[in-house]
Scaffold this active site. Structure first.
Site, PDB file in Angstrom:
ATOM      1  N   ASN A  68      80.363 102.519  32.105  1.00 42.93           N
ATOM      2  CA  ASN A  68      81.551 101.676  31.953  1.00 42.93           C
ATOM      3  C   ASN A  68      81.387 100.524  32.937  1.00 42.93           C
ATOM      4  O   ASN A  68      81.623 100.680  34.135  1.00 42.93           O
ATOM      5  CB  ASN A  68      82.788 102.522  32.259  1.00 42.93           C
ATOM      6  CG  ASN A  68      84.081 101.744  32.078  1.00 42.93           C
ATOM      7  OD1 ASN A  68      84.057 100.545  31.781  1.00 42.93           O
ATOM      8  ND2 ASN A  68      85.194 102.416  32.262  1.00 42.93           N
ATOM      9  N   ARG A 112      81.020 102.065  27.165  1.00 41.35           N
ATOM     10  CA  ARG A 112      82.398 101.705  26.830  1.00 41.35           C
ATOM     11  C   ARG A 112      82.452 100.191  26.647  1.00 41.35           C
ATOM     12  O   ARG A 112      82.062  99.443  27.544  1.00 41.35           O
ATOM     13  CB  ARG A 112      83.328 102.122  27.960  1.00 41.35           C
ATOM     14  CG  ARG A 112      84.738 101.739  27.674  1.00 41.35           C
ATOM     15  CD  ARG A 112      85.680 102.222  28.761  1.00 41.35           C
ATOM     16  NE  ARG A 112      87.034 101.901  28.377  1.00 41.35           N
ATOM     17  CZ  ARG A 112      87.934 101.405  29.221  1.00 41.35           C
ATOM     18  NH1 ARG A 112      87.627 101.195  30.477  1.00 41.35           N
ATOM     19  NH2 ARG A 112      89.142 101.131  28.802  1.00 41.35           N
ATOM     20  N   HIS A 165      92.705 101.648  24.731  1.00 43.44           N
ATOM     21  CA  HIS A 165      92.741 103.093  25.041  1.00 43.44           C
ATOM     22  C   HIS A 165      92.477 103.924  23.783  1.00 43.44           C
ATOM     23  O   HIS A 165      92.856 105.094  23.705  1.00 43.44           O
ATOM     24  CB  HIS A 165      94.107 103.558  25.594  1.00 43.44           C
ATOM     25  CG  HIS A 165      94.451 103.063  26.957  1.00 43.44           C
ATOM     26  ND1 HIS A 165      95.758 102.801  27.339  1.00 43.44           N
ATOM     27  CD2 HIS A 165      93.686 102.793  28.039  1.00 43.44           C
ATOM     28  CE1 HIS A 165      95.771 102.382  28.586  1.00 43.44           C
ATOM     29  NE2 HIS A 165      94.525 102.370  29.044  1.00 43.44           N
ATOM     30  N   GLY A 194      98.465 106.262  32.347  1.00 40.41           N
ATOM     31  CA  GLY A 194      97.636 106.251  33.555  1.00 40.41           C
ATOM     32  C   GLY A 194      98.031 105.035  34.357  1.00 40.41           C
ATOM     33  O   GLY A 194      99.193 104.623  34.324  1.00 40.41           O
ATOM     34  N   ARG A 246     100.663  96.134  35.619  1.00 45.19           N
ATOM     35  CA  ARG A 246     100.853  95.198  34.503  1.00 45.19           C
ATOM     36  C   ARG A 246     102.286  95.262  33.982  1.00 45.19           C
ATOM     37  O   ARG A 246     102.877  96.347  33.937  1.00 45.19           O
ATOM     38  CB  ARG A 246      99.892  95.536  33.348  1.00 45.19           C
ATOM     39  CG  ARG A 246      98.461  95.128  33.621  1.00 45.19           C
ATOM     40  CD  ARG A 246      97.525  95.607  32.531  1.00 45.19           C
ATOM     41  NE  ARG A 246      96.637  96.639  33.023  1.00 45.19           N
ATOM     42  CZ  ARG A 246      95.889  97.417  32.250  1.00 45.19           C
ATOM     43  NH1 ARG A 246      95.930  97.293  30.948  1.00 45.19           N
ATOM     44  NH2 ARG A 246      95.102  98.325  32.789  1.00 45.19           N
ATOM     45  N   ASP A 280     101.089 103.799  42.540  1.00 44.06           N
ATOM     46  CA  ASP A 280     100.731 105.208  42.348  1.00 44.06           C
ATOM     47  C   ASP A 280     102.012 106.043  42.231  1.00 44.06           C
ATOM     48  O   ASP A 280     102.882 105.979  43.102  1.00 44.06           O
ATOM     49  CB  ASP A 280      99.869 105.691  43.516  1.00 44.06           C
ATOM     50  CG  ASP A 280      99.230 107.040  43.203  1.00 44.06           C
ATOM     51  OD1 ASP A 280      99.951 107.970  42.800  1.00 44.06           O
ATOM     52  OD2 ASP A 280      97.998 107.152  43.362  1.00 44.06           O
ATOM     53  N   PHE A 281     102.111 106.828  41.149  1.00 48.89           N
ATOM     54  CA  PHE A 281     103.344 107.588  40.927  1.00 48.89           C
ATOM     55  C   PHE A 281     103.601 108.651  41.987  1.00 48.89           C
ATOM     56  O   PHE A 281     104.746 109.054  42.189  1.00 48.89           O
ATOM     57  CB  PHE A 281     103.366 108.185  39.508  1.00 48.89           C
ATOM     58  CG  PHE A 281     104.039 107.259  38.549  1.00 48.89           C
ATOM     59  CD1 PHE A 281     103.392 106.106  38.117  1.00 48.89           C
ATOM     60  CD2 PHE A 281     105.339 107.481  38.126  1.00 48.89           C
ATOM     61  CE1 PHE A 281     104.026 105.203  37.273  1.00 48.89           C
ATOM     62  CE2 PHE A 281     105.982 106.599  37.280  1.00 48.89           C
ATOM     63  CZ  PHE A 281     105.327 105.458  36.852  1.00 48.89           C
ATOM     64  N   VAL A 293      99.249 109.901  34.993  1.00 52.12           N
ATOM     65  CA  VAL A 293     100.697 110.115  35.113  1.00 52.12           C
ATOM     66  C   VAL A 293     101.148 111.149  34.070  1.00 52.12           C
ATOM     67  O   VAL A 293     101.865 112.107  34.395  1.00 52.12           O
ATOM     68  CB  VAL A 293     101.457 108.775  34.910  1.00 52.12           C
ATOM     69  CG1 VAL A 293     102.964 109.004  34.964  1.00 52.12           C
ATOM     70  CG2 VAL A 293     101.015 107.741  35.947  1.00 52.12           C
ATOM     71  N   GLU A 316      87.785 110.247  28.489  1.00 51.01           N
ATOM     72  CA  GLU A 316      87.158 109.204  27.670  1.00 51.01           C
ATOM     73  C   GLU A 316      85.632 109.268  27.764  1.00 51.01           C
ATOM     74  O   GLU A 316      84.932 109.015  26.791  1.00 51.01           O
ATOM     75  CB  GLU A 316      87.666 107.830  28.113  1.00 51.01           C
ATOM     76  CG  GLU A 316      89.097 107.594  27.653  1.00 51.01           C
ATOM     77  CD  GLU A 316      89.821 106.522  28.437  1.00 51.01           C
ATOM     78  OE1 GLU A 316      90.120 106.759  29.625  1.00 51.01           O
ATOM     79  OE2 GLU A 316      90.082 105.454  27.877  1.00 51.01           O
TER      80      GLU A 316
HETATM   81  P1  AMP Z   1      94.434 107.150  35.372  1.00 53.34           P
HETATM   82  O1  AMP Z   1      94.481 105.662  35.129  1.00 53.34           O
HETATM   83  O2  AMP Z   1      94.562 107.948  34.133  1.00 53.34           O
HETATM   84  O3  AMP Z   1      93.288 107.566  36.241  1.00 53.34           O
HETATM   85  O4  AMP Z   1      95.752 107.492  36.213  1.00 53.34           O
HETATM   86  C1  AMP Z   1      95.886 107.105  37.547  1.00 53.34           C
HETATM   87  C2  AMP Z   1      97.340 107.244  37.966  1.00 53.34           C
HETATM   88  O5  AMP Z   1      97.794 108.583  37.719  1.00 53.34           O
HETATM   89  C3  AMP Z   1      97.569 107.046  39.455  1.00 53.34           C
HETATM   90  O6  AMP Z   1      97.719 105.693  39.792  1.00 53.34           O
HETATM   91  C4  AMP Z   1      98.863 107.800  39.670  1.00 53.34           C
HETATM   92  O7  AMP Z   1      99.961 106.932  39.402  1.00 53.34           O
HETATM   93  C5  AMP Z   1      98.871 108.868  38.606  1.00 53.34           C
HETATM   94  N1  AMP Z   1      98.677 110.219  39.165  1.00 53.34           N
HETATM   95  C6  AMP Z   1      97.522 110.839  39.445  1.00 53.34           C
HETATM   96  N2  AMP Z   1      97.751 112.084  39.941  1.00 53.34           N
HETATM   97  C7  AMP Z   1      99.098 112.234  39.970  1.00 53.34           C
HETATM   98  C8  AMP Z   1      99.979 113.292  40.392  1.00 53.34           C
HETATM   99  N3  AMP Z   1      99.514 114.450  40.863  1.00 53.34           N
HETATM  100  N4  AMP Z   1     101.309 113.084  40.261  1.00 53.34           N
HETATM  101  C9  AMP Z   1     101.801 111.924  39.764  1.00 53.34           C
HETATM  102  N5  AMP Z   1     101.021 110.895  39.369  1.00 53.34           N
HETATM  103  C10 AMP Z   1      99.692 111.051  39.467  1.00 53.34           C
END
Ligand code: AMP
Length: 401
Positions: free
Chosen positions: A8, A92, A181, A211, A242, A283-284, A332, A385
């Site tokens: 990627n 990708r 996606h 995500g 975004r 970040d959640f 998320v 992915e």
């Molecule tokens: P991704 O783009 O699929 O890798 O998702 C990344 C995002 O997932 C991070 O920025 C977080 O906001 C969220 N994330 C990852 N782990 C957790 C968790 N344990 N609880 C809540 N949000 C999470």
């Protein structure tokens, strides 16, 4: 063991994984790593292999040197391209435009077609092409396969794919909804018929890839009929950084009244918006911690995120007419219990009911989180992915033989 190398390539980075295509979504890849800060004074390569992490810091002038250095690092630790059996390389590719609906074995002609799509993805496709060219040089005897982020949405009906703008201008400049996606939505949705014990052709479903980037898709009988991302991955749901959907008039307003340039606005909407724009973090886990500490901005950002998510779920329920399953995936979607609960709260009247206990279980593979009497089943299915790309790459390589 035969493995697929999955690449990627971004503008200043290359993510790579060696994947056993027969493994499960939650299994660690055979090896994985990241080449970063390509073109900067100090670059970095990380490799994860057999539970160990190896790092190399050195200037990386371009993608070619970066991938070569990554291969050398892999060789030093026993997982180099001469140590393992690589049967295919999967790349990708972000934008397949209206040209590509399926993964393709990369030939010079296919590469030219991907090059023709650069105007639609000026940041992403050139980096993808760099990665393909470098990898084809370093691994000339192995089939290379392009897997397009847009491919799954190629079949969207015109009513969902077209924007209501001047048709000539739209056609001339490729302005339409492509969706992104796609590899994730396709991968996750393909598991749902089995979980429902229904024939794939009969299943109506909504998939929510939440995500750092986020998108929703409405899928009828395995075919996408609508999605939230548009001509670019900026549209749709509120994301980490975004904006998702905004009134297009905002762009003119910021340009004319705030004196912002097009590049300033591009950066604002792509990198300084979303939940980060509203509360300072994307970040959640941080947002949840701040909400626990009664941070009002974090609370507001969370509510804007959920409101927009529910809007899309609602509109896709109408688009599909009957929904058999709603599936959460990505960082998320797989982990944030409250996001799932709030996205589908108070929808018993629509036959949707989450079981709080099932929803609170830790993320450990594909699972149902709906109540037994929920008409619409709700699932969490981890996406992968790279695994999906690896499987495509190996499948096409086998067909070519
Ligand atoms: P991704 O783009 O699929 O890798 O998702 C990344 C995002 O997932 C991070 O920025 C977080 O906001 C969220 N994330 C990852 N782990 C957790 C968790 N344990 N609880 C809540 N949000 C999470």
């Amino acid at each position: 063991m035969s493995l697929a190398l999955v690449l990627n390539s971004g503008s200043s980075s290359i993510k790579f994984q060696l994947v056993d295509p027969t493994k499960h979504a939650t299994d660690d890849p055979f090896a994985s790593g990241l080449v970063e800060q390509i073109g900067e004074p100090e670059g970095k390569i990380t490799l994860k292999y057999q539970g160990e992490k190896y790092t190399l810091n050195a200037p990386i002038p371009d993608h070619s040197v970066g991938l070569d250095m990554a291969f050398n690092l892999m060789g030093e630790h026993g997982c180099g391209i001469k140590d393992v059996d690589i049967t295919a390389v999967g790349h990708r590719v972000v934008h397949g435009g209206i040209l590509f609906s399926q993964p393709e074995i990369i030939t010079d002609e296919i590469l030219d077609m991907i090059r023709d799509l650069i105007p639609l993805a000026p940041l992403h496709n050139p980096a993808n092409i760099d990665g393909i060219e470098v990898a084809r040089t370093l691994l000339p005897d192995v089939p290379h396969v392009a897997v397009f982020d847009t491919g799954f949405f190629h079949s969207m009906p015109p009513a969902a794919a077209l924007y209501a703008i001047n048709a000539d201008i739209a056609a001339q400049h490729g302005v339409r909804r492509y969706g992104f996606h796609g590899t994730s939505h396709e991968y996750v949705s393909s598991h749902v018929p089995e979980m429902l014990d229904m024939p794939a052709a009969a299943v109506n479903q909504i998939t929510l890839h939440l995500g750092n980037g986020a998108s929703a898709a409405a899928i009828r009988g395995g075919r996408a009929i609508d999605t939230s991302m548009g001509m670019t991955p900026l549209a749709g749901l509120v994301m980490g950084t975004r904006s998702g959907d905004i009134d297009p008039g905002i762009v003119f307003h910021l340009h004319r009244s705030a004196g912002m340039s097009i590049d300033d606005i591009d950066k604002l909407l792509n990198r300084d918006s979303g939940v980060k724009g509203l509360c300072g973090v994307n970040d959640f886990r941080d947002i949840e911690a701040r909400i626990d500490n009664e941070d009002q901005d974090a609370w507001l950002a969370y509510n804007v995120y959920i409101h927009q998510l529910r809007r899309y779920i609602g509109s896709y329920m109408i688009a599909l007419g009957r929904v058999d399953a709603i599936t959460f995936t990505a960082g998320v979607g797989e982990n944030a219990v409250d996001v799932r609960a709030d996205a589908l709260a108070d929808l018993e009247g629509f036959g949707i009911k989450i079981d709080p206990e099932k929803n609170a279980q830790p993320n450990d593979g594909a699972r149902e989180i709906s109540a037994d009497d929920s008409q619409v089943k709700v699932f969490v299915i981890p996406t992968n992915e790279e695994l999906a790309i690896a499987r495509y790459a190996v499948k096409l390589a086998e067909q070519q033989r």
